[in-house]
Motif scaffolding. Structure first.
Motif, PDB file in Angstrom:
ATOM      1  N   ASP A 138       1.006  -1.123  -0.073  1.00 12.76           N
ATOM      2  CA  ASP A 138       0.077   0.103  -0.052  1.00 12.76           C
ATOM      3  C   ASP A 138       0.736   1.338  -0.087  1.00 12.76           C
ATOM      4  O   ASP A 138       0.629   2.253  -0.749  1.00 12.76           O
ATOM      5  CB  ASP A 138      -0.806  -0.010   1.138  1.00 12.76           C
ATOM      6  N   SER A 141       2.384   1.635  -3.477  1.00 17.39           N
ATOM      7  CA  SER A 141       1.355   2.401  -4.332  1.00 17.39           C
ATOM      8  C   SER A 141       1.081   3.686  -4.114  1.00 17.39           C
ATOM      9  O   SER A 141       1.217   4.546  -5.053  1.00 17.39           O
ATOM     10  CB  SER A 141       0.183   1.676  -4.140  1.00 17.39           C
ATOM     11  N   GLU A 145       1.818   6.426  -6.976  1.00 18.11           N
ATOM     12  CA  GLU A 145       0.554   6.881  -7.660  1.00 18.11           C
ATOM     13  C   GLU A 145       0.754   8.351  -8.332  1.00 18.11           C
ATOM     14  O   GLU A 145       0.352   8.532  -9.367  1.00 18.11           O
ATOM     15  CB  GLU A 145      -0.415   7.259  -6.471  1.00 18.11           C
ATOM     16  N   SER A 149       0.487   6.221 -14.377  1.00 17.40           N
ATOM     17  CA  SER A 149       0.444   4.723 -15.029  1.00 17.40           C
ATOM     18  C   SER A 149       1.699   4.511 -15.509  1.00 17.40           C
ATOM     19  O   SER A 149       2.404   5.230 -16.030  1.00 17.40           O
ATOM     20  CB  SER A 149      -0.895   4.626 -15.831  1.00 17.40           C
ATOM     21  N   GLN A 168      -3.639 -12.315 -19.758  1.00 18.20           N
ATOM     22  CA  GLN A 168      -3.124 -11.518 -20.405  1.00 18.20           C
ATOM     23  C   GLN A 168      -2.596 -11.531 -21.753  1.00 18.20           C
ATOM     24  O   GLN A 168      -2.585 -12.743 -22.274  1.00 18.20           O
ATOM     25  CB  GLN A 168      -1.632 -11.015 -19.406  1.00 18.20           C
ATOM     26  N   TRP A 175      -0.849   0.307 -16.729  1.00 22.03           N
ATOM     27  CA  TRP A 175      -1.173  -0.236 -15.447  1.00 22.03           C
ATOM     28  C   TRP A 175      -1.145   0.891 -14.285  1.00 22.03           C
ATOM     29  O   TRP A 175      -0.127   1.449 -14.391  1.00 22.03           O
ATOM     30  CB  TRP A 175      -0.064  -1.341 -14.963  1.00 22.03           C
ATOM     31  N   GLY A 178      -1.631  -0.078  -8.020  1.00 23.16           N
ATOM     32  CA  GLY A 178      -2.224  -0.905  -7.260  1.00 23.16           C
ATOM     33  C   GLY A 178      -2.539  -2.325  -7.943  1.00 23.16           C
ATOM     34  O   GLY A 178      -2.087  -3.327  -7.461  1.00 23.16           O
ATOM     35  N   PRO A 179      -3.272  -2.111  -9.156  1.00 23.52           N
ATOM     36  CA  PRO A 179      -3.547  -3.611  -9.979  1.00 23.52           C
ATOM     37  C   PRO A 179      -2.159  -4.075 -10.163  1.00 23.52           C
ATOM     38  O   PRO A 179      -2.132  -5.353 -10.552  1.00 23.52           O
ATOM     39  CB  PRO A 179      -4.128  -3.000 -11.083  1.00 23.52           C
ATOM     40  N   LEU A 180      -0.876  -3.344 -10.638  1.00 23.01           N
ATOM     41  CA  LEU A 180       0.283  -4.069 -10.712  1.00 23.01           C
ATOM     42  C   LEU A 180       0.669  -4.770  -9.895  1.00 23.01           C
ATOM     43  O   LEU A 180       1.161  -5.738 -10.106  1.00 23.01           O
ATOM     44  CB  LEU A 180       0.977  -2.946 -11.418  1.00 23.01           C
ATOM     45  N   HIS A 181       0.877  -4.465  -8.545  1.00 23.10           N
ATOM     46  CA  HIS A 181       1.221  -5.241  -7.414  1.00 23.10           C
ATOM     47  C   HIS A 181       0.487  -6.443  -7.362  1.00 23.10           C
ATOM     48  O   HIS A 181       1.065  -7.121  -6.873  1.00 23.10           O
ATOM     49  CB  HIS A 181       1.216  -4.292  -6.131  1.00 23.10           C
ATOM     50  N   GLU A 182      -1.023  -6.282  -7.383  1.00 26.79           N
ATOM     51  CA  GLU A 182      -1.658  -7.398  -7.422  1.00 26.79           C
ATOM     52  C   GLU A 182      -1.433  -8.395  -8.418  1.00 26.79           C
ATOM     53  O   GLU A 182      -1.332  -9.853  -8.039  1.00 26.79           O
ATOM     54  CB  GLU A 182      -3.160  -7.112  -7.384  1.00 26.79           C
ATOM     55  N   PHE A 183      -1.104  -8.008  -9.511  1.00 24.77           N
ATOM     56  CA  PHE A 183      -0.461  -8.927 -10.674  1.00 24.77           C
ATOM     57  C   PHE A 183       0.649  -9.697 -10.045  1.00 24.77           C
ATOM     58  O   PHE A 183       0.833 -11.027 -10.460  1.00 24.77           O
ATOM     59  CB  PHE A 183      -0.628  -8.391 -11.974  1.00 24.77           C
TER      60      PHE A 183
END
Length: 303
Positions: A138, A141, A145, A149, A168, A175, A178-183
């Motif tokens: 977090d 991110s 931020e 992106s 993918q 990206w 946040g979504p990038l870390h989740e990936f």
């Protein structure tokens, strides 16, 4: 007549010198001034600072992204070499721990980033003065931020079949942090993707970040890290933040090339360990810009 002739000659010579010397001197001074002005104008237009890199304008940093299965990236910055190098480390890398061995991820979860750095120094011969920085997803991110992106392609890190399984493609995509870390976290959980390719995907993300945001980093990144210092686990000092900013500025001004890779090695699925080999050692030498011949005669711990 003879005496008078020489007297006339010397009189004429001195008269000529008295006339020409100021003219020549003025021309030289004017030329020097104009050359100096051209240099200053070029420096002003290019944005290149007059100062030169110092020996201390370099840093080796182990970045640990916390989580149940943390991720690891070595960052090497050297203004004098104009180097900005990234080496992603598989979390399953075998390191000495206690009386035996453990994966780098287990070492982190059991003893923290300082112990991870100590273990890696034994395995990879990291240079004295290498720092560590552990950061929560977090917080990472939050730092990323404001930079916006990232355009990332995983085609060089993952196979077409793996990308299809993950939903993918190999195309470049935008990206958000946040979504990038989740990936990336999802890759660490996927037992069907070998550790080296998991690390290669992480290297691709960090590569994109430094390539696309390098001009903004000197002013923004050290300040961003200071602003969240209370949530970091790190041994970076106030002086280190200054060195980081100055080194990044030199690299940005020189448009330093970004070199990234994943640490090669041997993956033993049964034991769950990823071990180093000759390819690993060669990769570390390349990471620190040490030639193979130099690496044989002196330790890579002195880049």
């Amino acid at each position: 007549m003879y005496s008078g002739g020489w007297k006339s000659f010397w009189t004429a010579l001195w008269t000529t010198l008295l006339v020409l010397t100021p003219l020549v001197g003025g021309t030289v001074l004017l030329g020097g001034y104009q050359a100096q002005q051209r240099v200053r104008a070029a420096e002003s237009q290019s944005g290149v600072p007059i100062a030169q890199p110092k020996a201390e304008d370099q840093m080796t940093l182990l970045v640990c992204v916390a989580g149940e299965k943390p991720g690891f990236v070595l960052v090497y910055l050297n203004a004098d070499q104009n180097s900005l190098n990234l080496l992603a480390l598989p979390g399953q890398l075998s390191v000495p721990f206690g009386e035996g061995e453990a994966t780098l991820q287990t070492c982190y979860n059991s003893a923290g980033p300082a112990r991870c750095l100590q273990a890696l120094t034994e395995v990879l011969e990291l240079p004295e003065g290498t720092r560590y920085l552990a950061i929560a997803p977090d917080t990472l991110s939050e730092i990323c931020e404001p930079f916006g992106s990232l355009r990332v392609s995983f085609s060089g890190a993952l196979t077409a079949q793996e990308l299809e399984t993950l939903g993918q493609s190999g195309a470049v995509q935008d990206w958000a942090p946040g979504p990038l870390h989740e990936f990336l976290a999802g890759l660490e959980e996927n037992e069907n993707i070998p550790p080296e390719r998991q690390a290669a995907a992480r290297a691709a993300v960090w590569d994109s970040f430094f390539r696309q945001k390098l001009e903004k980093l000197p002013a923004a990144l050290p300040d961003a890290l200071r602003s969240v210092s209370g949530s970091l686990l790190t041994d970076l000092t106030a002086g280190d933040y200054y060195i980081l900013a100055e080194t990044l500025e030199f690299l940005a001004n020189q448009s330093a090339p970004v070199e990234s890779s994943a640490l090669p090695g041997l993956w033993e699925a049964e034991s769950g360990y990823y071990t180093i080999d000759e390819r690993s050692r060669a990769a570390v030498q390349a990471f620190f810009n040490v030639s193979p011949s130099a690496g044989q005669s002196e330790s890579a711990s002195a880049p």
